[in-house]
Design a protein around this motif. Structure first.
Motif, PDB file in Angstrom:
ATOM      1  N   ALA A   1     118.448  53.393  76.449  1.00 49.55           N
ATOM      2  CA  ALA A   1     118.192  54.590  77.248  1.00 49.55           C
ATOM      3  C   ALA A   1     117.014  54.409  78.191  1.00 49.55           C
ATOM      4  CB  ALA A   1     117.940  55.783  76.329  1.00 49.55           C
ATOM      5  N   ALA A   2     116.049  53.557  77.800  1.00 46.84           N
ATOM      6  CA  ALA A   2     114.829  53.378  78.595  1.00 46.84           C
ATOM      7  C   ALA A   2     114.205  54.735  78.919  1.00 46.84           C
ATOM      8  CB  ALA A   2     115.113  52.585  79.865  1.00 46.84           C
ATOM      9  N   VAL A   3     113.948  55.501  77.851  1.00 44.48           N
ATOM     10  CA  VAL A   3     113.406  56.856  77.987  1.00 44.48           C
ATOM     11  C   VAL A   3     112.150  56.847  78.857  1.00 44.48           C
ATOM     12  CG1 VAL A   3     112.310  58.742  76.701  1.00 44.48           C
ATOM     13  CG2 VAL A   3     114.400  57.660  75.831  1.00 44.48           C
ATOM     14  N   GLU A   4     112.076  57.785  79.776  1.00 40.63           N
ATOM     15  CA  GLU A   4     110.971  57.826  80.740  1.00 40.63           C
ATOM     16  C   GLU A   4     109.824  58.693  80.235  1.00 40.63           C
ATOM     17  OE1 GLU A   4     113.218  59.437  83.929  1.00 40.63           O
ATOM     18  OE2 GLU A   4     113.551  57.485  84.866  1.00 40.63           O
ATOM     19  N   PRO A   5     108.597  58.353  80.596  1.00 42.36           N
ATOM     20  CA  PRO A   5     107.439  59.184  80.212  1.00 42.36           C
ATOM     21  C   PRO A   5     107.602  60.612  80.724  1.00 42.36           C
ATOM     22  CG  PRO A   5     106.707  57.060  81.073  1.00 42.36           C
ATOM     23  CD  PRO A   5     108.188  57.134  81.331  1.00 42.36           C
ATOM     24  N   GLY A   6     107.215  61.571  79.870  1.00 45.73           N
ATOM     25  CA  GLY A   6     107.288  62.965  80.254  1.00 45.73           C
ATOM     26  C   GLY A   6     108.642  63.602  80.095  1.00 45.73           C
ATOM     27  N   SER A   7     109.634  62.871  79.602  1.00 43.59           N
ATOM     28  CA  SER A   7     110.990  63.401  79.505  1.00 43.59           C
ATOM     29  C   SER A   7     111.186  64.201  78.215  1.00 43.59           C
ATOM     30  CB  SER A   7     112.006  62.260  79.577  1.00 43.59           C
ATOM     31  OG  SER A   7     111.765  61.313  78.549  1.00 43.59           O
ATOM     32  N   SER A   8     112.314  64.912  78.154  1.00 40.41           N
ATOM     33  CA  SER A   8     112.685  65.672  76.963  1.00 40.41           C
ATOM     34  C   SER A   8     113.834  64.970  76.252  1.00 40.41           C
ATOM     35  CB  SER A   8     113.099  67.097  77.340  1.00 40.41           C
ATOM     36  OG  SER A   8     114.192  67.084  78.236  1.00 40.41           O
ATOM     37  N   VAL A   9     113.811  65.035  74.920  1.00 41.47           N
ATOM     38  CA  VAL A   9     114.775  64.292  74.109  1.00 41.47           C
ATOM     39  C   VAL A   9     115.260  65.187  72.968  1.00 41.47           C
ATOM     40  CG1 VAL A   9     115.104  62.297  72.589  1.00 41.47           C
ATOM     41  CG2 VAL A   9     113.650  62.096  74.611  1.00 41.47           C
ATOM     42  N   ALA A  10     116.529  65.076  72.612  1.00 40.15           N
ATOM     43  CA  ALA A  10     117.075  65.707  71.408  1.00 40.15           C
ATOM     44  C   ALA A  10     117.694  64.624  70.535  1.00 40.15           C
ATOM     45  CB  ALA A  10     118.123  66.757  71.760  1.00 40.15           C
ATOM     46  N   VAL A  11     117.327  64.612  69.265  1.00 38.95           N
ATOM     47  CA  VAL A  11     117.803  63.605  68.315  1.00 38.95           C
ATOM     48  C   VAL A  11     118.620  64.323  67.243  1.00 38.95           C
ATOM     49  CG1 VAL A  11     117.172  61.750  66.748  1.00 38.95           C
ATOM     50  CG2 VAL A  11     115.720  62.247  68.733  1.00 38.95           C
ATOM     51  N   PHE A  12     119.904  64.016  67.173  1.00 41.35           N
ATOM     52  CA  PHE A  12     120.790  64.653  66.206  1.00 41.35           C
ATOM     53  C   PHE A  12     120.907  63.768  64.964  1.00 41.35           C
ATOM     54  CE2 PHE A  12     121.656  66.716  70.112  1.00 41.35           C
ATOM     55  CZ  PHE A  12     122.178  67.971  69.813  1.00 41.35           C
ATOM     56  N   GLY A  13     120.310  64.224  63.864  1.00 39.37           N
ATOM     57  CA  GLY A  13     120.315  63.460  62.620  1.00 39.37           C
ATOM     58  C   GLY A  13     119.011  62.714  62.439  1.00 39.37           C
ATOM     59  N   LEU A  14     118.256  63.095  61.408  1.00 39.01           N
ATOM     60  CA  LEU A  14     116.944  62.473  61.192  1.00 39.01           C
ATOM     61  C   LEU A  14     116.936  61.606  59.948  1.00 39.01           C
ATOM     62  CD1 LEU A  14     114.605  65.460  62.165  1.00 39.01           C
ATOM     63  CD2 LEU A  14     115.374  63.539  63.585  1.00 39.01           C
ATOM     64  N   GLY A  15     117.907  60.705  59.882  1.00 36.28           N
ATOM     65  CA  GLY A  15     117.868  59.651  58.882  1.00 36.28           C
ATOM     66  C   GLY A  15     117.001  58.519  59.405  1.00 36.28           C
ATOM     67  N   VAL A  16     117.172  57.326  58.865  1.00 42.20           N
ATOM     68  CA  VAL A  16     116.365  56.184  59.302  1.00 42.20           C
ATOM     69  C   VAL A  16     116.540  55.938  60.802  1.00 42.20           C
ATOM     70  CG1 VAL A  16     116.054  53.694  59.112  1.00 42.20           C
ATOM     71  CG2 VAL A  16     116.325  55.072  57.050  1.00 42.20           C
ATOM     72  N   VAL A  17     117.795  55.941  61.274  1.00 42.16           N
ATOM     73  CA  VAL A  17     118.047  55.663  62.694  1.00 42.16           C
ATOM     74  C   VAL A  17     117.455  56.756  63.566  1.00 42.16           C
ATOM     75  CG1 VAL A  17     119.818  55.332  64.446  1.00 42.16           C
ATOM     76  CG2 VAL A  17     120.117  54.318  62.191  1.00 42.16           C
ATOM     77  N   GLY A  18     117.690  58.012  63.202  1.00 37.07           N
ATOM     78  CA  GLY A  18     117.182  59.114  64.016  1.00 37.07           C
ATOM     79  C   GLY A  18     115.672  59.160  64.075  1.00 37.07           C
ATOM     80  N   LEU A  19     115.025  58.927  62.935  1.00 38.41           N
ATOM     81  CA  LEU A  19     113.561  58.911  62.921  1.00 38.41           C
ATOM     82  C   LEU A  19     113.023  57.742  63.739  1.00 38.41           C
ATOM     83  CD1 LEU A  19     112.967  59.854  59.185  1.00 38.41           C
ATOM     84  CD2 LEU A  19     112.502  61.293  61.179  1.00 38.41           C
ATOM     85  N   ALA A  20     113.740  56.615  63.712  1.00 38.24           N
ATOM     86  CA  ALA A  20     113.326  55.475  64.532  1.00 38.24           C
ATOM     87  C   ALA A  20     113.504  55.777  66.014  1.00 38.24           C
ATOM     88  CB  ALA A  20     114.118  54.228  64.144  1.00 38.24           C
ATOM     89  N   VAL A  21     114.558  56.521  66.361  1.00 37.58           N
ATOM     90  CA  VAL A  21     114.733  56.973  67.747  1.00 37.58           C
ATOM     91  C   VAL A  21     113.531  57.808  68.175  1.00 37.58           C
ATOM     92  CG1 VAL A  21     116.042  58.514  69.252  1.00 37.58           C
ATOM     93  CG2 VAL A  21     117.243  56.869  67.825  1.00 37.58           C
ATOM     94  N   ALA A  22     113.113  58.732  67.297  1.00 39.53           N
ATOM     95  CA  ALA A  22     111.953  59.574  67.612  1.00 39.53           C
ATOM     96  C   ALA A  22     110.711  58.713  67.851  1.00 39.53           C
ATOM     97  CB  ALA A  22     111.708  60.561  66.481  1.00 39.53           C
TER      98      ALA A  22
END
Length: 304
Positions: free
Chosen positions: A191-212
């Motif tokens: 995704a190359a998330v950009e600084p200052g952007s907004s994000v929604a993470v669906f599912g906070l297992g290991v993968v989701g928490l790592a996304v965060a």
């Protein structure tokens, strides 16, 4: 100088899946010594990934039982085959199922990490054979995506091994093999998330928490975690979540409506980390019109 090569097989215990969907059975197995470009590993810790469960259930997984599942692990190098220079006996390593030969066009590209030099498939990547058999009968046991970590000892190709510092606790290091690298890589590389952007993470297992974590590292300003488990609120806050939505608490509103209200029109990036078609649809609905949504489950293809 060429490193010494172990030549004797090892007998050890392994959890073997003999029939799809049936309980694993502890068996004494024989692990052949590593061949050229291969590494023998003593497993210190292995975790369970949903991908293991998926393949365990697959009755139409062609010709792949009996099999030793598992692919998230940490271990110590016990032996090496010829032409192995990347690691040495005594190194702490994590095996990874996505090989990196380092020479093919895809390994050298920033666009992909799906190695075309050593593509994933049944058996060891260079010859398609297995290094496992039942100690009592000699019957072969299939290898699982180049790792097979539900065993005391395994053999993997050197392209499927990453050396880590010995001070990393094994129970945490094993998550680097798949879940953590998938999540962080999805945010950082894909995704190359950009600084200052907004994000929604669906599912906070290991993968989701790592996304965060990856989104926080990339400088995202708002990171919304979505999970049915209320305990994930505090866990998520420690790992990068700024806001939390429990779908059970939204009343008649869809989660996507809540996300749009919180972000002023939808999140710039949405990540589905459950493996659910309904959650994937909700993630798309939660995205800003010019935003992006990513699925981060089963056959992870991201890297850090």
């Amino acid at each position: 100088m060429e490193q010494n090569t172990a030549t004797k097989p090892i007998r050890c215990k392994a959890a073997v899946s003999k029939v799809a969907g049936q309980p694993l059975e502890m068996e004494e197995v024989e692990v052949a010594p590593p061949r050229a470009h291969e590494v023998g590993i003593r497993i210190l810790c292995t975790s369970l990934c949903h991908t293991d469960v998926t393949f365990w259930r697959m009755k139409d997984f062609p010709g792949q039982h009996p099999i030793i599942l598992g692919h998230e692990a940490a271990g110590v190098v016990e032996s090496v085959g010829e032409h192995v220079h990347e690691v040495a006996v005594g190194d702490t390593v994590v095996p990874v199922f996505s090989a990196q030969c380092g020479d093919c066009p895809d390994c050298l590209s920033d666009r992909s990490n799906i190695c075309s030099g050593l593509p994933a498939g049944p058996g060891m990547p260079r010859d398609g054979t297995t290094r496992f058999s039942f100690a009592a009968t000699g019957e072969p046991i299939h290898n699982f995506i180049g790792v097979s970590s539900f065993t005391e000892y395994t053999v993997v190709d050197v392209s499927n091994v990453v050396r880590i510092g010995p001070g990393v606790p094994p129970e945490k290091a094993c998550l680097l093999s798949c879940g953590v690298s998938t999540g962080v890589g999805a945010a950082w590389k894909v995704a190359a998330v950009e600084p200052g952007s907004s994000v929604a993470v669906f599912g906070l297992g290991v993968v989701g928490l790592a996304v965060a974590q990856g989104c926080r590292m990339r400088g995202a300003k708002q990171i919304i975690g979505v999970d049915l488990n209320p305990e994930k609120r505090d866990i998520g806050k420690r790992l990068g979540i700024t806001d939390f939505i429990n779908p059970n608490d939204t009343g008649e509103k869809a989660v996507s409506e809540v996300v749009k209200e919180m972000t002023g029109g939808g999140a710039d990036y949405c990540f589905e980390c459950i493996g659910s078609t309904s959650a994937m649809a909700e993630a798309f609905q939660s995205s800003r019109k010019v935003g992006t949504a990513h699925a981060c489950h089963i056959f992870h293809i991201t890297r850090v």
